[in-house]
Design a protein around this motif. Structure first.
Motif, PDB file in Angstrom:
ATOM      1  N   LYS A   1       0.709  -3.209   2.454  1.00 24.77           N
ATOM      2  CA  LYS A   1       0.424  -4.517   1.865  1.00 24.77           C
ATOM      3  C   LYS A   1       1.702  -5.353   1.767  1.00 24.77           C
ATOM      4  CE  LYS A   1      -1.339  -6.562  -2.466  1.00 24.77           C
ATOM      5  NZ  LYS A   1      -2.451  -7.375  -1.899  1.00 24.77           N
ATOM      6  N   GLU A   2       2.763  -4.737   1.274  1.00 21.97           N
ATOM      7  CA  GLU A   2       4.023  -5.462   1.132  1.00 21.97           C
ATOM      8  C   GLU A   2       4.624  -5.829   2.485  1.00 21.97           C
ATOM      9  OE1 GLU A   2       6.455  -2.912  -1.220  1.00 21.97           O
ATOM     10  OE2 GLU A   2       5.421  -3.384  -3.107  1.00 21.97           O
ATOM     11  N   ARG A   3       4.337  -5.021   3.487  1.00 24.32           N
ATOM     12  CA  ARG A   3       4.971  -5.225   4.795  1.00 24.32           C
ATOM     13  C   ARG A   3       4.266  -6.270   5.647  1.00 24.32           C
ATOM     14  NH1 ARG A   3       8.267  -6.030   8.214  1.00 24.32           N
ATOM     15  NH2 ARG A   3       9.247  -4.528   9.621  1.00 24.32           N
ATOM     16  N   ILE A   4       2.922  -6.291   5.668  1.00 25.33           N
ATOM     17  CA  ILE A   4       2.257  -7.156   6.653  1.00 25.33           C
ATOM     18  C   ILE A   4       1.206  -8.098   6.079  1.00 25.33           C
ATOM     19  CG2 ILE A   4       2.647  -5.458   8.487  1.00 25.33           C
ATOM     20  CD1 ILE A   4      -0.341  -4.774   8.376  1.00 25.33           C
ATOM     21  N   GLU A   5       0.760  -7.917   4.831  1.00 32.10           N
ATOM     22  CA  GLU A   5      -0.307  -8.795   4.337  1.00 32.10           C
ATOM     23  C   GLU A   5       0.186 -10.244   4.262  1.00 32.10           C
ATOM     24  OE1 GLU A   5      -3.421  -7.516   1.376  1.00 32.10           O
ATOM     25  OE2 GLU A   5      -2.336  -8.983   0.143  1.00 32.10           O
ATOM     26  N   GLY A   6      -0.649 -11.161   4.787  1.00 34.01           N
ATOM     27  CA  GLY A   6      -0.312 -12.570   4.809  1.00 34.01           C
ATOM     28  C   GLY A   6       0.611 -12.971   5.941  1.00 34.01           C
TER      29      GLY A   6
ATOM     30  N   LYS B   1      -5.993  -9.028   4.409  1.00 34.86           N
ATOM     31  CA  LYS B   1      -6.204  -8.073   3.326  1.00 34.86           C
ATOM     32  C   LYS B   1      -5.979  -6.655   3.828  1.00 34.86           C
ATOM     33  CE  LYS B   1      -9.670  -6.468  -0.020  1.00 34.86           C
ATOM     34  NZ  LYS B   1     -11.082  -6.596  -0.466  1.00 34.86           N
ATOM     35  N   ILE B   2      -5.307  -5.836   3.011  1.00 36.48           N
ATOM     36  CA  ILE B   2      -5.111  -4.426   3.333  1.00 36.48           C
ATOM     37  C   ILE B   2      -6.245  -3.624   2.696  1.00 36.48           C
ATOM     38  CG2 ILE B   2      -3.584  -2.436   3.143  1.00 36.48           C
ATOM     39  CD1 ILE B   2      -2.537  -4.706   4.922  1.00 36.48           C
ATOM     40  N   ALA B   3      -6.945  -2.843   3.504  1.00 35.37           N
ATOM     41  CA  ALA B   3      -8.046  -2.021   2.994  1.00 35.37           C
ATOM     42  C   ALA B   3      -7.550  -0.662   2.516  1.00 35.37           C
ATOM     43  CB  ALA B   3      -9.113  -1.845   4.068  1.00 35.37           C
TER      44      ALA B   3
ATOM     45  N   HIS C   1      -1.159  10.428  -1.877  1.00 34.38           N
ATOM     46  CA  HIS C   1      -0.397   9.679  -0.873  1.00 34.38           C
ATOM     47  C   HIS C   1      -1.120   8.437  -0.352  1.00 34.38           C
ATOM     48  CE1 HIS C   1       2.604  12.833  -0.745  1.00 34.38           C
ATOM     49  NE2 HIS C   1       1.686  13.729  -0.428  1.00 34.38           N
ATOM     50  N   ALA C   2      -2.423   8.300  -0.600  1.00 33.43           N
ATOM     51  CA  ALA C   2      -3.162   7.159  -0.056  1.00 33.43           C
ATOM     52  C   ALA C   2      -2.653   5.838  -0.631  1.00 33.43           C
ATOM     53  CB  ALA C   2      -4.655   7.320  -0.329  1.00 33.43           C
ATOM     54  N   GLU C   3      -2.419   5.804  -1.938  1.00 33.99           N
ATOM     55  CA  GLU C   3      -2.002   4.563  -2.578  1.00 33.99           C
ATOM     56  C   GLU C   3      -0.608   4.142  -2.120  1.00 33.99           C
ATOM     57  OE1 GLU C   3      -2.559   1.177  -4.928  1.00 33.99           O
ATOM     58  OE2 GLU C   3      -3.954   2.706  -4.181  1.00 33.99           O
ATOM     59  N   ALA C   4       0.284   5.102  -1.934  1.00 33.62           N
ATOM     60  CA  ALA C   4       1.640   4.771  -1.493  1.00 33.62           C
ATOM     61  C   ALA C   4       1.623   4.113  -0.123  1.00 33.62           C
ATOM     62  CB  ALA C   4       2.500   6.034  -1.465  1.00 33.62           C
ATOM     63  N   ALA C   5       0.796   4.633   0.791  1.00 30.63           N
ATOM     64  CA  ALA C   5       0.695   4.046   2.125  1.00 30.63           C
ATOM     65  C   ALA C   5       0.094   2.647   2.060  1.00 30.63           C
ATOM     66  CB  ALA C   5      -0.142   4.946   3.027  1.00 30.63           C
ATOM     67  N   LYS C   6      -0.927   2.480   1.233  1.00 33.61           N
ATOM     68  CA  LYS C   6      -1.579   1.173   1.109  1.00 33.61           C
ATOM     69  C   LYS C   6      -0.622   0.130   0.533  1.00 33.61           C
ATOM     70  CE  LYS C   6      -5.521  -1.155  -1.074  1.00 33.61           C
ATOM     71  NZ  LYS C   6      -6.729  -0.979  -1.926  1.00 33.61           N
ATOM     72  N   VAL C   7       0.101   0.492  -0.518  1.00 37.15           N
ATOM     73  CA  VAL C   7       1.033  -0.446  -1.154  1.00 37.15           C
ATOM     74  C   VAL C   7       2.130  -0.860  -0.181  1.00 37.15           C
ATOM     75  CG1 VAL C   7       2.807  -0.649  -2.936  1.00 37.15           C
ATOM     76  CG2 VAL C   7       0.566   0.311  -3.506  1.00 37.15           C
TER      77      VAL C   7
ATOM     78  N   GLY D   1     -11.156 -18.060  12.630  1.00 39.61           N
ATOM     79  CA  GLY D   1     -11.894 -18.207  11.392  1.00 39.61           C
ATOM     80  C   GLY D   1     -12.780 -17.028  11.052  1.00 39.61           C
ATOM     81  N   GLU D   2     -12.793 -16.007  11.905  1.00 37.58           N
ATOM     82  CA  GLU D   2     -13.629 -14.831  11.649  1.00 37.58           C
ATOM     83  C   GLU D   2     -12.753 -13.663  11.222  1.00 37.58           C
ATOM     84  OE1 GLU D   2     -16.528 -11.716  14.073  1.00 37.58           O
ATOM     85  OE2 GLU D   2     -16.099 -13.698  14.896  1.00 37.58           O
ATOM     86  N   VAL D   3     -13.175 -12.950  10.197  1.00 37.57           N
ATOM     87  CA  VAL D   3     -12.424 -11.801   9.702  1.00 37.57           C
ATOM     88  C   VAL D   3     -12.980 -10.523  10.322  1.00 37.57           C
ATOM     89  CG1 VAL D   3     -11.811 -10.438   7.676  1.00 37.57           C
ATOM     90  CG2 VAL D   3     -11.823 -12.938   7.548  1.00 37.57           C
ATOM     91  N   GLN D   4     -12.075  -9.717  10.889  1.00 42.05           N
ATOM     92  CA  GLN D   4     -12.443  -8.436  11.483  1.00 42.05           C
ATOM     93  C   GLN D   4     -11.649  -7.326  10.809  1.00 42.05           C
ATOM     94  OE1 GLN D   4     -14.035  -7.205  14.465  1.00 42.05           O
ATOM     95  NE2 GLN D   4     -14.989  -9.085  15.209  1.00 42.05           N
ATOM     96  N   ARG D   5     -12.282  -6.194  10.595  1.00 44.89           N
ATOM     97  CA  ARG D   5     -11.570  -5.025  10.066  1.00 44.89           C
ATOM     98  C   ARG D   5     -10.962  -4.258  11.234  1.00 44.89           C
ATOM     99  NH1 ARG D   5     -12.892  -2.216   4.591  1.00 44.89           N
ATOM    100  NH2 ARG D   5     -11.962  -4.243   4.123  1.00 44.89           N
ATOM    101  N   VAL D   6      -9.677  -3.980  11.155  1.00 43.09           N
ATOM    102  CA  VAL D   6      -8.927  -3.367  12.247  1.00 43.09           C
ATOM    103  C   VAL D   6      -8.382  -2.012  11.800  1.00 43.09           C
ATOM    104  CG1 VAL D   6      -6.983  -3.631  13.838  1.00 43.09           C
ATOM    105  CG2 VAL D   6      -8.270  -5.648  13.086  1.00 43.09           C
TER     106      VAL D   6
END
Length: 439
Positions: free
Chosen positions: A80-85, A39-41, A71-77, A52-57
């Motif tokens: 997310k598209e680049r590395i989530e999953g 998940k992208i925060a 600009h925060a939303e653009a970086a998050k989006v 099996g443990e989730v850590q925030r990095v």
């Protein structure tokens, strides 16, 4: 060693809940880990799963604007598209390194691609140099400088909204290395907001921020007059119209690491930024300037402080503005103000002692001599640390053509001097109180 641990089996599954991603473990190298991003925060933070443990990095080397800011939303989006999953490689020299809120901090690579570098190249984030995890600092600062030169992403100064004073040309000048010991001279670090326009600039709602999350918001009623500046001192003091105080108890600029400072307008646009040391525009545009100095005053240096002086010699046919540069003879420095300049074929003299500044004569207002008779180095530097000119004393004698400098104050009798020329040559000149040009 890099080991994928996205789907732990057998005994590792049983241990999953008890094993931290970055804690001591025998099965993987804790400084290099391959894991799945679940998940992208936000634009520089995500959740990863190992055992099996989730850590925030927290990503090393970059800084996104905060959630809800421009600009925060653009970086998050994009992230997310680049590395989530996907499985990414997380690296750090020190497995225990953390950033905001104690989050484990890592550089992030996907299939050999540096994700932080990609975000900087696109102007999605700003650089955040780290003092110990420094392997990518220079690369990241270079990429940010290139994105800034293109005016893309966070470097587009009206992306979040036009104005206020969009055409004012407002800019920053940062004194990042205080005179002598920074820790004992916190107010020796400061940030100038300079207004080169012909109209007053209202700074209410404007913000100064460093590479991390430290920021200072200018209060209502803060105004920069035309052709003037407001100076934000890092330490403690009482505000007035020109001088403001961040009220820090310690310096914030790392002289060796390098730092960036940003000026945000009320819309969230970066209207100007300052990075040191020089990363991109490392060109000396002051090639017509040379240096001279008198390190050995006549008589007793301690009673003839103005017998020590430093000359700036303009050998060109155009006036040169000096704001954004400074004279340094370590650990002392003289920073030029917005109105300081040197005329064509002229000499500007800086006396070490006390006096009243005039067009061609400035004073450092020291109460003791600072130039060492046995040997001294004077440099002219740009505000990002780029050396523009350097003069070393003593030097071999060469023949010189003497060019008169400004008149001496009464306390400064005729004495020897030394001057540099284009290309760094220098000469000793006996019995002359003059700037010199040596052939």
């Amino acid at each position: 060693m890099t080991v994928a641990m996205k789907r732990p089996l057998g005994i590792f599954a049983a241990l999953g809940a008890a094993v931290s991603l970055f804690g001591p473990m025998n099965s993987i190298d804790a400084a290099t880990t391959t894991t799945e991003v679940v998940k992208i925060a936000d634009g520089d933070t995500f959740d990863a799963e190992v055992f099996g443990e989730v850590q925030r990095v927290r990503m090393l080397g970059i800084n996104s604007t905060e959630t809800g800011e421009c600009h925060a939303e653009a970086a998050k989006v994009w992230l997310k598209e680049r590395i989530e999953g996907r499985d990414v490689e997380l690296t750090a020299k020190d497995p225990s390194v953390t950033l905001n809120f104690g989050r484990p901090a890592r550089f992030v690579d996907l299939d050999g691609d540096d994700i932080g570098a990609e975000m900087l190249e696109l102007g999605l984030v700003t650089p955040y140099p780290h003092p110990t995890e420094n392997a990518r600092n220079a690369k990241y600062l270079d990429l940010a400088a290139e994105a800034k030169s293109k005016g893309i992403g966070v470097w587009d100064d009206d992306a979040c909204g036009s104005g206020p004073a969009q055409d004012s040309g407002v800019n920053l000048h940062v004194r990042w290395d205080a005179e002598e010991d920074d820790s004992k001279n916190v107010n020796g670090e400061w940030i100038d907001v300079y207004n080169p326009s012909n109209e007053p600039l209202d700074l209410a709602g404007w913000r100064v921020r460093d590479s991390s999350t430290r920021f200072y918001d200018f209060a209502r009623g803060t105004t920069v007059q035309p052709g003037a500046y407001v100076r934000l001192h890092i330490g403690r003091g009482t505000d007035n119209a020109v001088h403001k105080y961040w009220n820090m108890d310690h310096p914030i600029f790392d002289n060796d690491l390098g730092e960036s400072v940003y000026l945000f307008d009320p819309d969230g646009d970066i209207r100007d930024s300052f990075a040191y040391r020089c990363r991109l525009d490392c060109v000396n545009r002051y090639t017509d300037l040379t240096l001279g100095m008198n390190a050995d005053a006549a008589g007793d240096d301690n009673t003839n402080i103005n017998g020590e002086w430093i000359d700036l010699i303009n050998n060109g046919d155009r006036r040169i503005k000096l704001y954004g540069t400074y004279i340094e003879t370590f650990p002392y420095a003289y920073h030029f103000e917005p109105h300081h300049s040197i005329g064509a074929n002229s000499v500007l003299r800086i006396y070490v002692g006390r006096g009243t500044n005039s067009g061609q004569t400035l004073y450092m207002n020291k109460t003791a001599p600072i130039l060492t008779n046995a040997g001294e180095t004077v440099t002219l530097k740009r505000k990002d640390g780029l050396v523009l000119e350097k003069l070393v004393w003593p030097v071999p004698f060469v023949s010189c053509t003497v060019t008169p400098g400004p008149p001496a104050p009464p306390s400064d009798p005729v004495d020897g001097s030394v001057s540099g020329v284009r290309g760094g040559a220098a000469a000793t000149v006996g019995a002359e109180r003059l700037g010199t040009i040596c052939e």
